[in-house]
Scaffold this motif. Structure first.
Motif, PDB file in Angstrom:
ATOM      1  N   ALA A 100     -12.302  29.439  41.609  1.00 49.26           N
ATOM      2  CA  ALA A 100     -13.365  29.744  41.278  1.00 49.26           C
ATOM      3  C   ALA A 100     -13.155  31.027  39.617  1.00 49.26           C
ATOM      4  N   LEU A 101     -12.291  32.038  40.265  1.00 47.24           N
ATOM      5  CA  LEU A 101     -12.728  32.681  39.370  1.00 47.24           C
ATOM      6  C   LEU A 101     -11.363  32.335  38.412  1.00 47.24           C
ATOM      7  N   GLY A 102     -10.118  32.157  39.061  1.00 48.42           N
ATOM      8  CA  GLY A 102      -9.106  30.627  37.914  1.00 48.42           C
ATOM      9  C   GLY A 102     -10.438  30.096  36.219  1.00 48.42           C
ATOM     10  N   GLU A 103     -11.028  29.026  36.829  1.00 50.83           N
ATOM     11  CA  GLU A 103     -11.846  28.518  36.345  1.00 50.83           C
ATOM     12  C   GLU A 103     -12.952  28.956  35.296  1.00 50.83           C
ATOM     13  N   VAL A 104     -13.189  30.382  35.687  1.00 51.50           N
ATOM     14  CA  VAL A 104     -14.382  30.680  34.884  1.00 51.50           C
ATOM     15  C   VAL A 104     -12.940  31.767  33.757  1.00 51.50           C
ATOM     16  N   SER A 105     -12.313  32.496  34.118  1.00 57.57           N
ATOM     17  CA  SER A 105     -12.209  33.667  33.398  1.00 57.57           C
ATOM     18  C   SER A 105     -10.005  32.633  32.291  1.00 57.57           C
ATOM     19  N   ALA A 106     -10.214  31.514  32.906  1.00 57.70           N
ATOM     20  CA  ALA A 106      -9.411  31.073  31.789  1.00 57.70           C
ATOM     21  C   ALA A 106     -10.029  30.587  30.453  1.00 57.70           C
ATOM     22  N   GLN A 274      -3.335  30.585  29.855  1.00 55.44           N
ATOM     23  CA  GLN A 274      -3.138  29.374  30.800  1.00 55.44           C
ATOM     24  C   GLN A 274      -2.148  29.995  32.014  1.00 55.44           C
ATOM     25  N   ASN A 275      -1.579  31.321  32.039  1.00 53.34           N
ATOM     26  CA  ASN A 275      -1.257  32.148  32.822  1.00 53.34           C
ATOM     27  C   ASN A 275      -2.564  32.744  33.993  1.00 53.34           C
ATOM     28  N   ILE A 276      -3.448  32.775  33.788  1.00 58.36           N
ATOM     29  CA  ILE A 276      -4.964  32.756  35.309  1.00 58.36           C
ATOM     30  C   ILE A 276      -5.157  31.928  36.343  1.00 58.36           C
ATOM     31  N   PRO A 277      -5.015  30.782  35.533  1.00 59.55           N
ATOM     32  CA  PRO A 277      -5.006  29.775  36.657  1.00 59.55           C
ATOM     33  C   PRO A 277      -3.518  29.736  36.992  1.00 59.55           C
ATOM     34  N   ARG A 278      -2.571  29.943  36.608  1.00 66.78           N
ATOM     35  CA  ARG A 278      -1.601  29.750  37.820  1.00 66.78           C
ATOM     36  C   ARG A 278      -0.774  30.714  38.980  1.00 66.78           C
ATOM     37  N   ALA A 279      -1.606  31.813  38.319  1.00 67.57           N
ATOM     38  CA  ALA A 279      -1.656  33.104  38.518  1.00 67.57           C
ATOM     39  C   ALA A 279      -2.113  32.794  40.474  1.00 67.57           C
ATOM     40  N   CYS A 280      -3.796  32.361  39.684  1.00 68.33           N
ATOM     41  CA  CYS A 280      -4.250  32.031  40.978  1.00 68.33           C
ATOM     42  C   CYS A 280      -3.688  30.832  41.995  1.00 68.33           C
ATOM     43  N   LYS A 281      -3.507  29.893  41.095  1.00 69.09           N
ATOM     44  CA  LYS A 281      -2.640  28.943  42.493  1.00 69.09           C
ATOM     45  C   LYS A 281      -1.646  29.265  43.430  1.00 69.09           C
ATOM     46  N   ARG A 282      -0.885  30.610  42.741  1.00 73.43           N
ATOM     47  CA  ARG A 282       0.034  30.675  43.525  1.00 73.43           C
ATOM     48  C   ARG A 282      -0.259  31.390  44.749  1.00 73.43           C
ATOM     49  N   VAL A 283      -0.540  32.684  43.981  1.00 69.88           N
ATOM     50  CA  VAL A 283      -0.897  34.105  44.880  1.00 69.88           C
ATOM     51  C   VAL A 283      -1.478  33.058  46.035  1.00 69.88           C
ATOM     52  N   SER A 443     -18.845  17.213  29.789  1.00 68.57           N
ATOM     53  CA  SER A 443     -18.565  17.436  31.359  1.00 68.57           C
ATOM     54  C   SER A 443     -17.637  18.790  31.285  1.00 68.57           C
ATOM     55  N   PRO A 444     -17.014  19.040  32.429  1.00 67.64           N
ATOM     56  CA  PRO A 444     -16.606  20.394  32.929  1.00 67.64           C
ATOM     57  C   PRO A 444     -14.927  19.730  32.596  1.00 67.64           C
ATOM     58  N   ARG A 445     -14.288  18.578  32.906  1.00 68.56           N
ATOM     59  CA  ARG A 445     -12.604  18.505  32.267  1.00 68.56           C
ATOM     60  C   ARG A 445     -12.389  18.666  30.822  1.00 68.56           C
ATOM     61  N   GLU A 446     -13.492  19.719  30.539  1.00 63.84           N
ATOM     62  CA  GLU A 446     -13.209  20.295  28.725  1.00 63.84           C
ATOM     63  C   GLU A 446     -12.231  21.715  28.806  1.00 63.84           C
ATOM     64  N   LEU A 447     -13.387  22.335  30.406  1.00 61.44           N
ATOM     65  CA  LEU A 447     -12.413  23.884  31.028  1.00 61.44           C
ATOM     66  C   LEU A 447     -10.774  23.481  30.527  1.00 61.44           C
ATOM     67  N   PRO A 448     -10.321  24.633  30.647  1.00 61.27           N
ATOM     68  CA  PRO A 448      -9.145  24.872  30.355  1.00 61.27           C
ATOM     69  C   PRO A 448      -8.596  24.155  31.788  1.00 61.27           C
ATOM     70  N   TRP A 449      -9.664  25.214  33.459  1.00 57.95           N
ATOM     71  CA  TRP A 449      -8.330  24.577  33.822  1.00 57.95           C
ATOM     72  C   TRP A 449      -9.646  24.388  34.640  1.00 57.95           C
ATOM     73  N   HIS A 450      -9.599  23.334  35.557  1.00 54.22           N
ATOM     74  CA  HIS A 450     -11.108  22.769  36.651  1.00 54.22           C
ATOM     75  C   HIS A 450     -10.295  21.798  38.080  1.00 54.22           C
ATOM     76  N   ASN A 451     -11.008  21.655  39.170  1.00 59.51           N
ATOM     77  CA  ASN A 451     -10.858  20.477  40.030  1.00 59.51           C
ATOM     78  C   ASN A 451     -12.020  20.255  40.172  1.00 59.51           C
ATOM     79  N   THR A 452     -12.221  18.902  40.871  1.00 57.48           N
ATOM     80  CA  THR A 452     -13.450  18.236  40.677  1.00 57.48           C
ATOM     81  C   THR A 452     -14.567  18.845  42.005  1.00 57.48           C
ATOM     82  N   TRP A 453     -13.139  19.342  43.053  1.00 60.28           N
ATOM     83  CA  TRP A 453     -14.400  19.777  43.948  1.00 60.28           C
ATOM     84  C   TRP A 453     -14.332  21.349  44.498  1.00 60.28           C
ATOM     85  N   SER A 454     -14.421  22.005  43.085  1.00 60.22           N
ATOM     86  CA  SER A 454     -14.373  23.164  43.302  1.00 60.22           C
ATOM     87  C   SER A 454     -15.482  23.889  43.432  1.00 60.22           C
ATOM     88  N   ILE A 455     -16.339  22.815  42.586  1.00 59.70           N
ATOM     89  CA  ILE A 455     -18.413  23.646  42.590  1.00 59.70           C
ATOM     90  C   ILE A 455     -19.000  23.269  44.180  1.00 59.70           C
TER      91      ILE A 455
END
Length: 549
Positions: A100-106, A274-283, A443-455
């Protein structure tokens, strides 16, 4: 896309309503109040944090004394299986929070992160309340971590505590006022030390458990059978075992606290979208794996009824890994763990300074704090915020007096629920953002980073944060366990946040932001116009790098 002829102000005042599916009006050029990423932070703060800093800062924040010293308490309360389940459940919550943090912050990489997001997506009054709660918690955490560091240092020496407090405050002040890159490099180094220690103690634990140390028997899962996988806590039978598992939750939340600080300095990161979503996933993956294996190994090494687990010295002697090493005759481990935990305490202090100063700077940007705190150095450091934080750090001198230290700990305990407020706010922000996209026909797909199940995961995380917040201090309501100090430390933060929220709402007459008024088009416009918003190039080295590549 149609552009309104009249300037539209940002989230502090309402955007003009429009029908679902219709593009939101964009502000005129030069209307700085309508921008998501404020011109003030874009021009005055320096982007000194690289991708490796971003990811390792989050790892350093999530791996600390809660892992090295706190696992013993969880094992004693819940047993090996109860502790494992408790950390696994909180790990799922942390996963949802990170996504959630990654999607909003990106989409909105602003200084202050979720504190600024909540006033754009929910209510400016809630942004004020959560923001000052975060600032207070961070400001009080710095002297607390310095005090903890002094206790760790006294494991080796009896030199006057005031001397070490002075040295640590001076060093922290230097780091706080230097270029953000210095902070990034320090946290990078601390994270490496912590990861090496975790890998080392996990390998040591496996060797001990499998009988690889001369003179020690093979343990296997012996302690899961005797005294058993779960511990009866307060009550007896299955209910007591459940309470033991649930009591682990508070320790687990404390252990994972810090992952939310990843985006506090988003405006000072290179290519944050770009870096925030990558960090959120990997961390999340790295931290969860470390915790899961560590909790599993601890449950195999030390029985849950070992009285040494109740040691509250604050030094390495209370670590279950140290207990296991001592039983196996390995003498060097306590000093190694104590040294790395000392670096963890200082790292946590630095992170609190970063989160506290950047949150205060973000509050000042939106008029929730005096404009004095917008002043920055030539290197882009908000020095007035840092100076205030350093002044509050002098509370660490209270450790020199036992009575004063008790009062200090009481003040610190008032913010014990703060991390759950922060996590709940992050989940709420994400839910509101996705709902606003749907309400406005985007469409939420317009977000820089989004996962359909994250809601769905955000709803789960919000529910769990509220549940743990209200049940975290359940022991005080059981027969014979009432404690006024425990009740206050568990629940007083709730009315404090409500007072801040209702007070600002009444004073400023703020309104809840309508889903149709969330400035989605403006945020998407800034993302598209961001010249840094390009995919990160991967090198051959990055494919081999399991830490931040």
């Amino acid at each position: 896309m149609s552009v309104s002829d009249s300037p539209v102000k940002g989230p502090d005042v309402s955007l003009y309503p429009y029908s679902p599916g219709e593009d939101a009006p964009l502000p005129k050029d030069g209307d700085r109040t309508a921008r998501i990423v404020d011109d003030e932070e874009a021009q005055n703060l320096s982007r000194g944090l690289q991708e490796r800093h971003t990811q390792m800062i989050a790892i350093a924040g999530a791996i600390g004394t809660g892992l090295f010293l706190g696992l013993g308490s969880s094992l004693q309360t819940g047993g090996p299986l109860g502790a494992l389940l408790g950390y696994a459940l909180v790990g799922l919550v942390v996963c949802a929070i990170q996504i959630a943090l990654g999607e909003v912050s990106a989409l909105m990489p602003v200084t202050g992160s979720f504190v600024r997001h909540v006033e754009i997506l929910v209510d400016p009054a809630l942004g004020f309340a959560i923001g000052w709660n975060v600032v207070y918690g961070c400001f009080m955490s710095v002297p607390s971590e310095i005090a903890a560091a002094v206790v760790l240092i006294q494991y080796w020496t009896d030199l006057n505590a005031a001397i070490w407090v002075t040295i640590l405050i001076v060093i922290s002040a230097v780091v706080a006022l230097l270029f953000i890159r210095v902070y990034g490099e320090l946290e990078f180094g601390f994270a490496i030390l912590k990861i090496l220690l975790i890998i080392g103690i996990i390998l040591m634990g496996l060797v001990i458990d499998l009988g690889g140390v001369s003179g020690t028997p093979r343990l296997g899962f012996h302690y899961w059978k005797d005294p058993g996988p779960m511990v009866e806590y307060i009550a007896s039978g299955s209910w007591g075992r459940f309470l033991g598992f649930w009591a682990v939750m508070t320790n687990a939340v404390y252990s994972f606290s810090g992952v939310e600080s990843l985006t506090m300095a988003a405006a000072e990161m290179q290519n944050p979208r770009q870096n925030i979503p990558r960090a959120c996933k990997r961390v999340f993956v790295r931290v969860t794996v470390f915790y899961f294996i560590a909790v599993l190994i601890v449950g195999m090494l030390v029985p849950s009824n070992d009285p040494r687990l109740g040691n509250e010295s604050g030094t390495a002697s209370q670590s279950p890994f140290v207990i296991a090493a001592a039983d196996a005759g390995i003498k060097v481990v306590p000093s190694i763990i104590n040294a790395v935990v000392l670096s963890s305490a200082w790292s946590s202090s630095n992170q609190s300074i970063l989160a506290g100063t950047r949150t205060l700077y973000g509050l000042a940007l939106k008029g929730h704090a005096p404009k004095l705190f917008l002043r920055t150095t030539k290197n882009g450091v908000p020095y007035m915020c840092a100076l205030l934080q350093i002044a509050v750090s002098c509370l660490a001198y209270l450790t020199c007096s036992n009575g004063a230290y008790t009062v200090f700990n009481w003040l610190l305990d008032l913010t014990s629920a703060g991390v759950l407020f922060s996590w709940g706010t992050i989940a709420l922000n994400h839910i509101r953002l996705i709902q606003a996209f749907k309400a406005q026909g985007v469409s939420p797909r317009e977000l820089p980073w989004h996962n359909t199940w994250s809601i769905y995961s955000s709803f789960f995380a919000l529910f769990m944060c509220v549940l743990i917040l209200f049940t975290g201090g359940f022991t005080v309501f059981t027969t014979g366990n009432w404690s006024a100090s425990s009740f206050i430390s568990s629940y007083l933060d709730i009315p404090l946040v409500l007072v801040f929220y209702l007070g600002w709402k009444f004073f400023k007459k703020t309104k809840t932001v309508s889903l149709y008024e969330v400035p989605i088009q403006q945020a998407l416009h800034e993302a598209r116009e961001d010249v840094e918003n390009v995919p990160v190039k991967k090198s051959k080295w990055s494919r081999l790098n399991i830490l931040w590549g």
